[in-house]
Write an enzyme that holds these catalytic residues in place. Structure first.
Site, mmCIF file in Angstrom:
data_model
loop_
_atom_site.group_PDB
_atom_site.id
_atom_site.type_symbol
_atom_site.label_atom_id
_atom_site.label_comp_id
_atom_site.label_asym_id
_atom_site.label_seq_id
_atom_site.Cartn_x
_atom_site.Cartn_y
_atom_site.Cartn_z
ATOM 1 N N HIS A 181 0.818 -1.224 0.000
ATOM 2 C CA HIS A 181 0.000 0.000 0.000
ATOM 3 C C HIS A 181 0.854 1.277 0.000
ATOM 4 C CE1 HIS A 181 -2.864 3.077 1.093
ATOM 5 N NE2 HIS A 181 -2.338 3.192 2.296
ATOM 6 N N HIS B 194 3.732 6.993 5.385
ATOM 7 C CA HIS B 194 2.543 7.644 5.945
ATOM 8 C C HIS B 194 1.776 6.813 6.972
ATOM 9 C CE1 HIS B 194 0.202 5.437 2.854
ATOM 10 N NE2 HIS B 194 -0.825 5.629 3.663
ATOM 11 N N GLU C 215 1.403 5.416 12.754
ATOM 12 C CA GLU C 215 0.080 5.054 13.236
ATOM 13 C C GLU C 215 -0.038 3.542 13.468
ATOM 14 O OE1 GLU C 215 -2.985 6.664 10.819
ATOM 15 O OE2 GLU C 215 -4.539 6.257 12.296
ATOM 16 N N ASP C 216 0.531 2.760 12.568
ATOM 17 C CA ASP C 216 0.290 1.309 12.608
ATOM 18 C C ASP C 216 1.474 0.466 13.069
ATOM 19 O OD1 ASP C 216 -2.109 2.041 11.564
ATOM 20 O OD2 ASP C 216 -1.651 1.439 9.512
ATOM 21 N N ASP D 213 -3.114 8.532 -0.947
ATOM 22 C CA ASP D 213 -3.508 7.441 -0.053
ATOM 23 C C ASP D 213 -4.938 7.010 -0.375
ATOM 24 O OD1 ASP D 213 -3.590 5.757 2.233
ATOM 25 O OD2 ASP D 213 -4.388 7.383 3.469
ATOM 26 N N ASP E 49 -18.991 16.430 -26.173
ATOM 27 C CA ASP E 49 -17.537 16.293 -26.021
ATOM 28 C C ASP E 49 -17.148 14.963 -25.374
ATOM 29 O OD1 ASP E 49 -18.558 16.926 -23.576
ATOM 30 O OD2 ASP E 49 -16.933 18.274 -22.989
#
Ligand code: MN
Length: 445
Positions: free
Chosen positions: A125, A149, A153-154, A223, A349
């Site tokens: 990811h 990123h 947090e994880d 993300d 268009d």
């Protein structure tokens, strides 16, 4: 200095790009393609090692112990991510590419053992997020932050460790990422929190983050884009909620920031999940239309290509002119139908020819006169339909969109032609880089 114009024609994926008219000078080749010819075996062994093992051991005890447990398969897996990213980050300076490699190693170790819902290793990811950022030529710290990123947090990694390894800017972006993703959750936990409140909260957190450093929002959008690409692995109820949030918050935000590539894909994926039947019907109708105008499109493209190839104004000033067919996205077609209260047959268009001029020197991108020159060529070759000319160069759309649009008759087929410079075509952020140092790291738009 004069270099013949190379015309690249790629009509979506249907046309194979034509070879360049003249071979590029050597200086344009990747530096390592001819400067470092090590034996294949040695290169492979070197590549699959953790090149930043010493730095990692110096900064994080947790990562160091993970590193010690890594076997040959781990190293090969890590190297495959590093290779994929290296291909995408050639626009960065060598120091930037080294930082990206370092971040791949850190992200790999930090997420080792974690899995996504799809069953894939979790690290795929952040690697995909970083690829999205690199494809839109974001600066070094943004790509590095894309890789990191989700780490704090994880995983066990701390903001202090991130800062020690990658500097204060990366720390700020990763920290912002964590805050932006926490705020909506906090709002959700409030007893009185309804959907509307949550969205207000989401919007608010986004603006606060943007004020601090707009790259926080850019990483957040990348993300979200990758999460939308893998949304099918989510339970259906969550899918609808995430899609609505994407359509109502993230896509408009990408639109306002002028990040067209992100915006369109965010809209298409959420529209497809929210309104599968409408999406399928429009998708089919647009494909059918494409088949109908294919001949006109190809004729127009071929003629224009030959014409611009020999054009004295363009020769030497433009490096490439890309002429390709573009089909309107399902979501923007649907929105236009809603707005104009009409059926798809009235949308004229659906298919257009897009001419993108890439200047010889980046500073010449500001010169828009060649767009008008090409417009003149188009109008003198095919009959323009009255009142179809839209000059978004002299009057850009509120989101900063700039381009010339005109509809001409190719045989009996009306065809919209859009003309712009590469500068206008690329991700075009309204915000400039926060510090001049960052601006020199890469070609920030
Ligand atoms: Mn993420």
């Amino acid at each position: 200095m004069l270099r013949a114009v190379a015309l690249v024609a790629a009509l979506a994926q249907a046309w194979v790009p034509r070879p360049r008219a003249t071979p590029k000078p050597l200086s344009h080749l990747r530096p390592h393609a001819h400067l470092r010819p090590p034996t294949r075996l040695r290169a492979t062994v070197e590549r699959s090692e953790f090149l930043y093992a010493a730095d990692i051991e110096a900064h994080s005890a947790t990562l160091a112990s993970t590193l010690a447990a890594c076997g040959r398969d781990d190293r090969a897996e890590m190297a495959s991510y590093a290779d994929a990213l290296e291909c995408e980050s050639e626009y960065l300076r060598p120091s930037g590419r080294r930082a990206v490699r370092y971040a791949v190693e850190v992200a790999f170790l930090a997420h080792r053992g974690q899995k996504r819902r799809s069953g894939e290793p979790f690290v795929t990811h952040p690697v995909e997020v970083a690829k999205i950022l690199a494809r839109t030529h974001m600066d070094r710290d943004t790509v590095v932050s894309g890789l990191l990123h989700d780490t704090v947090e994880d995983t066990d990694l701390t903001f202090g460790e991130v800062e020690a390894m990658f500097g204060v800017d990366v720390r700020r972006i990763v920290e912002g990422e964590t805050k932006v993703s926490k705020l909506p959750k906090m709002a959700r936990e409030l007893p009185a929190a309804d959907a509307e409140k949550e969205q207000v909260e989401n919007m608010r957190s986004m603006f606060i983050a943007m004020a601090e450093d707009w790259r926080i929002v850019v990483v957040k959008l990348a993300d979200r884009l990758h999460n939308m690409r893998t949304l099918r692995f989510m339970p259906p109820r969550k899918r609808a909620k995430i899609s609505r949030e994407t359509l109502e918050i993230f896509a408009p935000l990408a639109h306002r920031l002028g990040m067209w590539q992100y915006k369109t894909e965010l809209e298409e994926t959420s529209f497809e999940h929210l309104f599968p039947a409408e999406y399928a019907a429009l998708d089919e109708a647009i494909a059918r239309k494409r088949t109908t105008v294919e001949a006109a499109l190809e004729e127009c493209r071929g003629t224009l290509e030959t014409m611009l190839m020999d054009d004295v104004m363009i020769k030497g000033r433009m490096r490439t002119v890309s002429i390709e067919g573009r089909t309107k996205s399902c979501y923007s077609t649907w929105k236009k139908m809603q707005r104009q209260q009409c059926g798809i047959e009235r949308i004229d268009d659906l298919v257009a020819l897009r001419v993108v001029l890439k200047a010889e020197r980046p500073e010449a991108e500001a010169d828009t006169s060649l767009c008008y020159h090409v417009l003149g060529k188009v109008h003198s070759t095919w009959t323009p339909l009255p009142r179809t000319l839209k000059d978004y160069i002299s009057s850009p759309k509120p989101n900063g969109y700039r381009s010339l649009h005109t509809t001409v008759l190719v045989g009996s087929q009306p065809l919209e032609v859009q003309i712009r410079t590469d500068d206008m075509h690329r991700v075009c952020l309204l915000y400039t880089s926060p510090s001049p140092r960052d601006a020199t790291l890469s070609r920030m738009p």
